[in-house]
Each structure stands twice: as structure tokens, then as C-alpha cells.
Design a protein around this motif. Sequence first.
Motif, PDB file in Angstrom:
ATOM      1  N   UNK A   2       0.827  -1.186   0.000  1.00 39.75           N
ATOM      2  CA  UNK A   2       0.000   0.000   0.000  1.00 39.75           C
ATOM      3  C   UNK A   2       0.869   1.246   0.000  1.00 39.75           C
ATOM      4  N   UNK A   3       0.412   2.243  -0.725  1.00 42.23           N
ATOM      5  CA  UNK A   3       1.128   3.506  -0.756  1.00 42.23           C
ATOM      6  C   UNK A   3       0.134   4.649  -0.899  1.00 42.23           C
ATOM      7  N   UNK A   4       0.353   5.684  -0.120  1.00 42.13           N
ATOM      8  CA  UNK A   4      -0.405   6.915  -0.205  1.00 42.13           C
ATOM      9  C   UNK A   4       0.582   8.051  -0.396  1.00 42.13           C
ATOM     10  N   UNK A   5       0.340   8.881  -1.387  1.00 44.64           N
ATOM     11  CA  UNK A   5       1.234   9.982  -1.699  1.00 44.64           C
ATOM     12  C   UNK A   5       0.442  11.273  -1.682  1.00 44.64           C
ATOM     13  N   UNK A   6       0.825  12.179  -0.784  1.00 48.60           N
ATOM     14  CA  UNK A   6       0.202  13.492  -0.711  1.00 48.60           C
ATOM     15  C   UNK A   6       0.985  14.478  -1.569  1.00 48.60           C
ATOM     16  N   UNK A   7       0.283  15.445  -2.116  1.00 50.49           N
ATOM     17  CA  UNK A   7       0.912  16.508  -2.869  1.00 50.49           C
ATOM     18  C   UNK A   7       0.034  17.748  -2.800  1.00 50.49           C
ATOM     19  N   UNK A  15      -5.928  33.771   3.932  1.00 48.23           N
ATOM     20  CA  UNK A  15      -7.033  34.013   3.028  1.00 48.23           C
ATOM     21  C   UNK A  15      -6.917  33.307   1.700  1.00 48.23           C
ATOM     22  N   UNK A  16      -5.768  32.733   1.426  1.00 47.56           N
ATOM     23  CA  UNK A  16      -5.548  32.038   0.177  1.00 47.56           C
ATOM     24  C   UNK A  16      -6.074  30.623   0.195  1.00 47.56           C
ATOM     25  N   UNK A  17      -5.795  29.907  -0.891  1.00 47.59           N
ATOM     26  CA  UNK A  17      -6.317  28.561  -1.074  1.00 47.59           C
ATOM     27  C   UNK A  17      -5.223  27.613  -1.536  1.00 47.59           C
ATOM     28  N   UNK A  18      -5.382  26.364  -1.185  1.00 46.38           N
ATOM     29  CA  UNK A  18      -4.559  25.278  -1.673  1.00 46.38           C
ATOM     30  C   UNK A  18      -5.446  24.063  -1.881  1.00 46.38           C
ATOM     31  N   UNK A  19      -5.046  23.201  -2.787  1.00 46.28           N
ATOM     32  CA  UNK A  19      -5.724  21.935  -2.972  1.00 46.28           C
ATOM     33  C   UNK A  19      -4.718  20.809  -2.808  1.00 46.28           C
ATOM     34  N   UNK A  20      -4.953  19.972  -1.826  1.00 45.21           N
ATOM     35  CA  UNK A  20      -4.113  18.823  -1.575  1.00 45.21           C
ATOM     36  C   UNK A  20      -4.676  17.597  -2.279  1.00 45.21           C
ATOM     37  N   UNK A  21      -3.776  16.725  -2.711  1.00 41.37           N
ATOM     38  CA  UNK A  21      -4.166  15.485  -3.361  1.00 41.37           C
ATOM     39  C   UNK A  21      -3.620  14.307  -2.584  1.00 41.37           C
ATOM     40  N   UNK A  22      -4.376  13.243  -2.553  1.00 40.34           N
ATOM     41  CA  UNK A  22      -3.956  11.984  -1.956  1.00 40.34           C
ATOM     42  C   UNK A  22      -4.183  10.890  -2.983  1.00 40.34           C
ATOM     43  N   UNK A  23      -3.101  10.323  -3.483  1.00 42.80           N
ATOM     44  CA  UNK A  23      -3.168   9.279  -4.490  1.00 42.80           C
ATOM     45  C   UNK A  23      -2.866   7.935  -3.843  1.00 42.80           C
ATOM     46  N   UNK A  28      -3.926   0.053  -0.968  1.00 48.30           N
ATOM     47  CA  UNK A  28      -4.636   1.245  -0.518  1.00 48.30           C
ATOM     48  C   UNK A  28      -5.687   1.698  -1.513  1.00 48.30           C
ATOM     49  N   UNK A  29      -5.603   1.216  -2.746  1.00 50.26           N
ATOM     50  CA  UNK A  29      -6.625   1.555  -3.734  1.00 50.26           C
ATOM     51  C   UNK A  29      -7.996   1.043  -3.336  1.00 50.26           C
ATOM     52  N   UNK A  30      -8.029   0.039  -2.504  1.00 53.01           N
ATOM     53  CA  UNK A  30      -9.284  -0.578  -2.086  1.00 53.01           C
ATOM     54  C   UNK A  30      -9.821   0.055  -0.809  1.00 53.01           C
ATOM     55  N   UNK A  31      -9.600   1.342  -0.653  1.00 54.89           N
ATOM     56  CA  UNK A  31     -10.007   2.001   0.571  1.00 54.89           C
ATOM     57  C   UNK A  31     -11.524   2.045   0.697  1.00 54.89           C
ATOM     58  N   UNK A  32     -11.967   2.020   1.923  1.00 55.91           N
ATOM     59  CA  UNK A  32     -13.357   2.329   2.215  1.00 55.91           C
ATOM     60  C   UNK A  32     -13.515   3.769   2.685  1.00 55.91           C
ATOM     61  N   UNK A  33     -12.466   4.307   3.304  1.00 56.19           N
ATOM     62  CA  UNK A  33     -12.466   5.679   3.795  1.00 56.19           C
ATOM     63  C   UNK A  33     -11.087   6.277   3.572  1.00 56.19           C
ATOM     64  N   UNK A  34     -11.041   7.515   3.133  1.00 60.83           N
ATOM     65  CA  UNK A  34      -9.829   8.311   3.112  1.00 60.83           C
ATOM     66  C   UNK A  34     -10.016   9.466   4.088  1.00 60.83           C
ATOM     67  N   UNK A  35      -9.053   9.633   4.961  1.00 65.66           N
ATOM     68  CA  UNK A  35      -9.089  10.725   5.912  1.00 65.66           C
ATOM     69  C   UNK A  35      -7.898  11.640   5.743  1.00 65.66           C
ATOM     70  N   UNK A  36      -8.085  12.885   6.127  1.00 65.38           N
ATOM     71  CA  UNK A  36      -7.008  13.861   6.172  1.00 65.38           C
ATOM     72  C   UNK A  36      -6.766  14.250   7.622  1.00 65.38           C
ATOM     73  N   UNK A  75     -12.488   6.670  -9.537  1.00 65.32           N
ATOM     74  CA  UNK A  75     -11.875   6.021 -10.691  1.00 65.32           C
ATOM     75  C   UNK A  75     -10.353   6.051 -10.612  1.00 65.32           C
ATOM     76  N   UNK A  76      -9.819   7.194 -10.217  1.00 63.38           N
ATOM     77  CA  UNK A  76      -8.374   7.351 -10.154  1.00 63.38           C
ATOM     78  C   UNK A  76      -7.797   7.092  -8.768  1.00 63.38           C
ATOM     79  N   UNK A  77      -8.645   6.737  -7.838  1.00 69.07           N
ATOM     80  CA  UNK A  77      -8.216   6.471  -6.476  1.00 69.07           C
ATOM     81  C   UNK A  77      -7.508   7.680  -5.865  1.00 69.07           C
ATOM     82  N   UNK A  78      -8.069   8.832  -6.108  1.00 68.73           N
ATOM     83  CA  UNK A  78      -7.492  10.069  -5.619  1.00 68.73           C
ATOM     84  C   UNK A  78      -8.546  10.852  -4.855  1.00 68.73           C
TER      85      UNK A  78
END
Length: 127
Positions: A2-7, A15-23, A28-36, A75-78
Motif C-alpha cells: 500500500x502507498x499513499x502519496x500526498x501533494x 485568506x488564500x487557497x490550496x488543494x491537496x491530493x492523496x493518491x 490502498x486503492x481498495x479504501x473504504x475511507x480516506x481521511x485527512x 476512478x483514479x483512487x485520488x
Amino acid sequence: QAQLVESGGGLVQPGGSLRLSCAASGSARDFTVIGWFRQVPGKEREGVSGITRHDSPPYYADSVKGRFTIVRDNTKRTVFLQMNALEPEDTAIYYCAARIRPFGTPRWSQEVFYDYWGQGTQVTVSS
């Protein structure tokens, strides 16, 4: 394995914004829940948000409600964490975590609920 990669972390002004990704890859692709989660040195990890594989309502910590949005790409497990109206208090290392066991009773903000963890991405909110 299993591998999880944040970016997506970085430096942003208040006041600014960011978008984090978890691939997710491997089992780990077979997750039932993803948490941050997020963590500041010397403090415990704090549950920020969580989303299921399907359409259950997501979880948000009170401190981020109305500012953060979690989005699932099955679909992309992200999974993405859109962070708006960022504050200096949001500065932390952000980790994604995957549960691959059946969903069971929701324990979104508890570390033991999850099975795999990424290595984190730094978010710094400062002027």
C-alpha cells in the motif's frame, strides 16, 4: 504494498487557497475511507476531514467547516482536500490515511480507524 502519496502543499498567504491530493496505490486503492489529518511538531495529529468510497456524507472538523471541502475521485483512487480561507492556524504537515477494512462504525478522527498513512505534505500559511 500500500502507498499513499500526498501533494499540493506549499506556502500561501492568509485568506488564500490550496488543494491537496492523496493518491492511493497498491492495496490502498481498495479504501473504504480516506481521511485527512494534520500535525504540528510537538502536538498530536488532528483529524481534519474524511470521505467514504461511496456517497456517505463527509466528515469535517469544526475548525475547518465552511472552509475545507473533501472531494473523491473513485476512478483514479485520488482524494482532494480543497482548502479555502486559510489561516495561520492551518499551518501543519497534512497526512492522508486510508482504511481498507469494511467501513464499520465511523471513527473519522481516530488514527486507529485507518490502516495506511502517507508521509505528509507541508502547508504553511503566512504573510
